[in-house]
Write an enzyme that holds these catalytic residues in place. Structure first.
Site, PDB file in Angstrom:
ATOM      1  N   GLU A 121       0.852  -1.180   0.000  1.00  0.00           N
ATOM      2  CA  GLU A 121       0.000   0.000   0.000  1.00  0.00           C
ATOM      3  C   GLU A 121       0.890   1.233   0.000  1.00  0.00           C
ATOM      4  O   GLU A 121       1.836   1.274   0.788  1.00  0.00           O
ATOM      5  CB  GLU A 121      -0.919   0.043   1.231  1.00  0.00           C
ATOM      6  CG  GLU A 121      -1.953   1.141   1.113  1.00  0.00           C
ATOM      7  CD  GLU A 121      -2.903   1.212   2.327  1.00  0.00           C
ATOM      8  OE1 GLU A 121      -2.772   0.416   3.259  1.00  0.00           O
ATOM      9  OE2 GLU A 121      -3.756   2.098   2.303  1.00  0.00           O
ATOM     10  N   GLY A 263       3.171   2.624  10.504  1.00  0.00           N
ATOM     11  CA  GLY A 263       2.953   1.846  11.723  1.00  0.00           C
ATOM     12  C   GLY A 263       2.796   0.361  11.459  1.00  0.00           C
ATOM     13  O   GLY A 263       3.488  -0.464  12.048  1.00  0.00           O
ATOM     14  N   ALA A 264       1.899   0.017  10.548  1.00  0.00           N
ATOM     15  CA  ALA A 264       1.626  -1.386  10.278  1.00  0.00           C
ATOM     16  C   ALA A 264       0.757  -1.481   9.033  1.00  0.00           C
ATOM     17  O   ALA A 264       0.274  -0.468   8.540  1.00  0.00           O
ATOM     18  CB  ALA A 264       0.886  -2.020  11.457  1.00  0.00           C
ATOM     19  N   GLU A 266      -2.320  -3.933   6.935  1.00  0.00           N
ATOM     20  CA  GLU A 266      -3.381  -4.926   7.107  1.00  0.00           C
ATOM     21  C   GLU A 266      -3.443  -5.995   6.020  1.00  0.00           C
ATOM     22  O   GLU A 266      -4.517  -6.554   5.778  1.00  0.00           O
ATOM     23  CB  GLU A 266      -4.727  -4.197   7.155  1.00  0.00           C
ATOM     24  CG  GLU A 266      -5.180  -3.549   5.821  1.00  0.00           C
ATOM     25  CD  GLU A 266      -4.850  -2.071   5.676  1.00  0.00           C
ATOM     26  OE1 GLU A 266      -3.912  -1.600   6.361  1.00  0.00           O
ATOM     27  OE2 GLU A 266      -5.503  -1.388   4.870  1.00  0.00           O
ATOM     28  N   ASN A 267      -2.344  -6.348   5.349  1.00  0.00           N
ATOM     29  CA  ASN A 267      -2.372  -7.358   4.292  1.00  0.00           C
ATOM     30  C   ASN A 267      -3.222  -8.555   4.719  1.00  0.00           C
ATOM     31  O   ASN A 267      -3.124  -9.030   5.844  1.00  0.00           O
ATOM     32  CB  ASN A 267      -0.956  -7.860   4.012  1.00  0.00           C
ATOM     33  CG  ASN A 267       0.044  -6.743   3.984  1.00  0.00           C
ATOM     34  OD1 ASN A 267      -0.045  -5.864   3.154  1.00  0.00           O
ATOM     35  ND2 ASN A 267       0.976  -6.759   4.936  1.00  0.00           N
ATOM     36  N   HIS A 299      -6.415  -2.073  15.192  1.00  0.00           N
ATOM     37  CA  HIS A 299      -6.643  -1.333  13.948  1.00  0.00           C
ATOM     38  C   HIS A 299      -6.448  -2.246  12.726  1.00  0.00           C
ATOM     39  O   HIS A 299      -7.324  -2.329  11.859  1.00  0.00           O
ATOM     40  CB  HIS A 299      -5.692  -0.135  13.894  1.00  0.00           C
ATOM     41  CG  HIS A 299      -5.826   0.697  12.656  1.00  0.00           C
ATOM     42  ND1 HIS A 299      -6.578   1.847  12.603  1.00  0.00           N
ATOM     43  CD2 HIS A 299      -5.300   0.538  11.418  1.00  0.00           C
ATOM     44  CE1 HIS A 299      -6.524   2.356  11.388  1.00  0.00           C
ATOM     45  NE2 HIS A 299      -5.743   1.578  10.635  1.00  0.00           N
ATOM     46  N   GLU A 300      -5.320  -2.907  12.664  1.00  0.00           N
ATOM     47  CA  GLU A 300      -5.037  -3.748  11.486  1.00  0.00           C
ATOM     48  C   GLU A 300      -6.015  -4.915  11.421  1.00  0.00           C
ATOM     49  O   GLU A 300      -6.470  -5.286  10.353  1.00  0.00           O
ATOM     50  CB  GLU A 300      -3.594  -4.249  11.499  1.00  0.00           C
ATOM     51  CG  GLU A 300      -2.528  -3.148  11.589  1.00  0.00           C
ATOM     52  CD  GLU A 300      -2.720  -1.983  10.643  1.00  0.00           C
ATOM     53  OE1 GLU A 300      -3.256  -2.181   9.531  1.00  0.00           O
ATOM     54  OE2 GLU A 300      -2.344  -0.844  11.006  1.00  0.00           O
TER      55      GLU A 300
HETATM   56  N1  ARG Z   1      -3.114   0.892   5.755  1.00  0.00           N
HETATM   57  C1  ARG Z   1      -2.092   1.091   6.753  1.00  0.00           C
HETATM   58  C2  ARG Z   1      -2.821   1.405   8.031  1.00  0.00           C
HETATM   59  O1  ARG Z   1      -3.291   2.447   8.284  1.00  0.00           O
HETATM   60  C3  ARG Z   1      -1.123   2.160   6.421  1.00  0.00           C
HETATM   61  C4  ARG Z   1      -0.162   1.815   5.350  1.00  0.00           C
HETATM   62  C5  ARG Z   1       0.257   2.999   4.589  1.00  0.00           C
HETATM   63  N2  ARG Z   1       1.521   2.843   4.001  1.00  0.00           N
HETATM   64  C6  ARG Z   1       2.031   3.681   3.107  1.00  0.00           C
HETATM   65  N3  ARG Z   1       3.239   3.496   2.705  1.00  0.00           N
HETATM   66  N4  ARG Z   1       1.360   4.679   2.622  1.00  0.00           N
HETATM   67  O2  ARG Z   1      -3.044   0.572   8.820  1.00  0.00           O
HETATM   68 ZN    ZN Z   2      -5.414   1.732   8.672  1.00  0.00          ZN
END
Ligand code: ARG
Ligand code: ZN
Length: 872
Positions: A121, A263-264, A266-267, A299-300
């Protein structure tokens, strides 16, 4: 190149099946991809060509329906692969090489210490192979991973394992196969290969299915994984109970990596985390770290439904999944800890940082209408303001109506890529509501101001509350329509008793829909004190002229925990601003009224059930929050005034601070909520006492530092010592380093505290830290703990009047840009607030922005941030 929401069109081609084969190695990974592609019947456009996205890839081979493609049938450039005139349905096979070990941007497949991992992402998948790398192209993924058995014994990807564990192959290699039955966009793809240790557990879902839970870390961190595992189980149970969401695969994996841009992530079935949000032990992590781990794990996890099962149509819809998921994780943390404390912390962060973002040149609506680099839009606005907008819908619909709306949303859009509009529509349809006007929140940037006036009519026994809303936001959008603003309100009588507003209710939600609007309450026997915007029911700035007596009355009696705290903060802010004014005009500093000090004393004397809340009631507003409210920030006066008010409270209540310090000092290392609250209370006492600058208190602090049995206490003491003269604090920093030099996350704290020091030679120390053998520009956590901390949490030295702070940060943005543009762009945000300063500083900051802008090469990430900062 700017991308516009209005230009969105459905994809011309879709991919039903994606089969990936990886032959993994750190310097040269071979990717074979086999894609079942077909023309989208819903697409009206008639472009005969298929355009795939791909970056930093080396093409080896290309086949259509098994036949090698001749060069005249395709075109390759550094961003795209165009297949000319393919048929309506065909199989495309691509072979390409990538190099994980030179991938310092940490997007795509990269190396972190000895493991290989991915971050896709938003647009990282195109750095793995050519693809329709956009969220509305969802396909079923099967993955085969081949790698050296010893170097990469663990091979993970999304979905469920297929076939027997790892299959042995020639050349000391082995293979693993994974299949994800849920169609997903490429941004949710992940793989991990490495020599990893694993904590295993399991979870039985509400329908009785058993899910294997696995947390993977580097071997030496295995002792710091139990809190993450417990957090995951808590999150899974809570999502079933609060939202009726059950997990859907046989396995859920979390992998902690040391090099991570955010931070993390969610794959699907394979979350990849920054180590900072997984690892926690009482010795190495603070209470705040423990809470953050649980929140981010939640969150994830929650993204599995709000993000994965239902995903975003395009990246303009990012807040669809992020705003909603932040709201969900906030509710989860509130449930796990204290609702009042969680709300106060979230509002504090929103008002300090999101309001600042929304008042500056980087302001944007939660659904932006254009962007250059999507990674620049993972912002406080999309996340935190996005969550506030969802929270308002929750307030307007009530718990039951909101849940009904969410159920319909998940059911109706399962397996689809949708828009924020679709989300709101589902809430409307489930409740027969009309949110047409409400939707403005998605397209309007800026923080609205709501002004309140009240009048009491003695004869009629009526009380009227009048509101005026102003959406005074950025120049870019002129036509501001009134927003729907839910205002939760209560009324207190002179004894602090809540008045019944209608029936038995003492709190009500008023719905502002017009630019000006009044509400009248009847049967009000004496003029009440209004408690407005309870629970911070809307992300606005409330302007209200309460007398200091009324504020103190609310601070003493308000039944709404948020507004009680808010009233105290208002009193304190008022005096800090008055003190700033006095300093600037060389007047006598105004004394704190006895009433206010008395209220503090009363709160200190009365033990509350929620001790964590009590600590917040007694805390000063942060300098950063105060700065956000000043039209021109006078850093020196702000620091001085803050200190004066703190010292006054410290000395007038000295005995109580000291008594509470000692009463809570025996607390050991436990991470139960009572121990956590006691530590926060004790360390608040220490902070006030340190303002007295006496030798006794200083030795107390040193003793706490030296004998602490948990990281919270040790860091709290070191933070206090960090502001003493370098000649004094150096020995504590040395001792701390010797104690913790093998724990990266603790050393990050060590770097950050020094970078935030108020001592005069702080910049000199920070420059030295960038030369420290443990400093590394290729590790985002390190960069953030030194340069990031200095630029965002040391305003005193960052804004030094000689411009040295700005110059240092700009130098490092340029250095970092060629290594990791995403992190560099993040740092560049710190130079966007120039309008808040005096003209000398404005010129200095703009000079650095221009210097960065003129640099070649420059990533589009940094370039977008600096040009937007300069043009607004
Ligand atoms: N979807 C992730 C979250 O909020 C954030 C990842 C975003 N990473 C990025 N390189 N833009 O949990
Ligand atoms: Zn998120």
């Amino acid at each position: 190149k700017t991308i516009y929401l209005k230009d969105y069109t459905v994809p011309e081609f879709l991919i039903s099946k994606t089969e990936l084969h990886f032959d993994l190695s750190a310097d040269k990974t071979l990717v074979n991809s086999r894609l079942n592609i077909y023309r989208n019947p819903d697409c009206k456009k008639t472009n005969p060509d298929l355009v795939l996205m791909g970056e930093e890839l080396t093409l080896i081979d290309l086949k259509v329906d098994g036949e090698r493609l001749h060069p005249e049938h395709y075109t390759l450039d550094d961003k795209t692969l165009t297949i000319h005139n393919p048929s309506a349905r065909f199989v495309l096979e691509i072979s390409n090489h990538i190099n994980p070990s030179t991938n310092t941007a940490l997007s795509g497949l990269y190396k972190s210490n000895t493991m290989l991992c991915t971050q896709c992402e938003a647009e990282g998948f195109r750095r793995i192979t050519w693809f329709l790398d956009r969220p509305d192209v969802m396909s079923i993924f099967s993955v085969t991973m081949v790698a050296d058995k010893d170097e990469y014994p663990v091979l993970l990807s999304n979905g469920n394992r297929t076939g027997s564990p790892n299959i042995a192959l020639a050349d000391n290699k082995h293979a693993a196969r994974w299949h994800d039955p849920f169609p997903k966009p490429s941004y949710l793809f992940a793989l991990v290969a490495g020599d990893l240790a694993c904590l295993k557990d399991s979870f039985t879902t509400c329908s009785g299915r058993e899910v294997a839970l696995e947390v993977y870390v580097e071997e030496h961190d295995l002792d710091k994984t139990s809190h993450a595992m417990q957090s995951l189980k808590n999150a899974m149970r809570w999502d079933e109970q609060a939202f009726g969401r059950e997990y859907d695969l046989d396995i859920y994996m979390i992998v902690a990596v040391s090099h991570f841009n955010m931070g993390a992530m969610e794959n699907k079935g394979l979350n990849i985390f920054n180590t900072k949000y997984v690892l926690a032990s009482e010795k190495t992590a603070t209470d705040a770290d423990f809470e953050n781990v649980e929140a981010v794990i939640g969150h994830e996890y929650f993204h599995n439904w709000s993000g994965n099962r239902v995903t975003c149509r395009d990246w303009f819809q990012l807040s669809l999944k992020e705003g909603f998921t932040v709201f969900r994780d906030q509710q989860f943390t509130a449930h796990q800890t204290s609702e009042a404390v969680k709300r106060i912390k979230d509002v504090n962060m929103l008002r300090t940082h999101q309001f600042a973002e929304d008042a500056g040149p980087l302001s944007h609506p939660i659904r932006p209408s254009s962007f250059v680099e999507i990674n620049n839009f993972y912002t406080l606005t999309i996340y935190e303001k996005g969550a506030e907008v969802v929270r308002m819908l929750h307030t307007l619909l009530g718990e039951t109506g909101f849940r009904k709306g969410c159920d319909l949303y998940f059911e109706r859009y399962d397996g689809q890529a949708v828009t924020t509009e679709d989300f709101v529509t589902a809430l409307e349809d489930a409740n027969n509501a009309n949110f047409e006007q409400f939707k403005q929140w998605y397209s309007q940037a800026g923080t609205p101001t709501v002004t309140v006036t009240t009048s009491y009519n003695q004869n009629e026994k009526t009380y009227t509350v009048s509101f005026e809303q102003h959406n005074n936001s950025p120049s870019t959008q002129a036509d501001k329509e009134p927003l729907v603003i839910p205002i939760r309100l209560g009324l207190l009588d002179d004894n602090g008793k809540e008045l019944n507003l209608h029936g038995e209710q003492t709190s009500t939600v008023l719905e502002l829909t017009k630019a000006e609007q009044s509400f009248t309450f009847t049967d009000i026997n004496t003029e009440p004190t209004p408690s407005i915007l309870r629970g911070f029911s809307a992300p606005i700035k409330l302007q209200q002229t309460l007398s200091i007596e009324q504020k103190i009355h609310l601070f003493q009696h308000d039944k709404d925990a948020f507004n009680r705290w808010e009233a105290g903060q208002n009193c304190l802010s008022y005096f800090i601003f008055k003190t700033i004014d006095a300093i600037q005009n060389h007047h006598k500093v105004p004394p704190l009224p006895d009433e206010l000090v008395g209220t503090f004393r009363a709160i200190l004397q009365q033990p509350l059930a929620d001790l964590a809340y009590q600590s917040l009631l007694l805390s000063l507003p942060s300098k950063a929050y105060l700065a956000e409210q000043m039209s021109t920030i006078d850093i020196d006066a702000l620091y001085q005034a803050h200190r004066i008010v703190k010292q006054t409270l410290a000395s007038s209540l000295q005995d109580l601070w000291l008594a509470h310090y000692h009463a809570n000092h025996h607390v050991g290392a436990g991470t139960d909520s009572q121990s956590i609250a006691q530590r926060s209370f004790k360390n608040l006492c220490l902070d006030y006492l340190m303002a007295l600058e006496t030798d006794e208190v200083r030795s107390m602090c040193i003793q706490q530092f030296e004998t602490a049995r948990n990281m919270t206490d040790q860091i709290a003491a070191l933070a206090e010592l960090s502001h003493l003269d370098t000649s004094i604090n150096v020995s504590y920093f040395d001792a701390f380093y010797q104690q913790w030099k093998n724990e990266d996350l603790v050393i990050d704290k060590w770097f950050a505290l020094q970078a935030c020091s108020e001592t005069t030679d702080a910049l000199h120390s920070v420059k030295k830290l960038t030369q420290h053998p443990d400093f590394d520009m290729k590790t985002p956590n390190r960069v953030r703990s030194v340069i990031g901390a200095f630029a965002t949490a040391n305003p005193l030295h960052f804004n030094a009047i000689d411009g040295s702070g700005y110059e240092f940060v700009a130098d490092n943005i340029l250095l970092l840009d060629s290594i990791n543009p995403q992190v560099a762009a993040r740092l560049a945000n710190s130079l966007s607030h120039w309008k808040k300063f005096d003209s000398t500083r404005q010129q200095l900051i703009k000079a650095q922005l221009s210097r960065i802008q003129a640099h070649t090469p420059l990533s589009k990430d940094v370039s977008e941030i600096v040009s937007r900062s300069l043009t607004a």
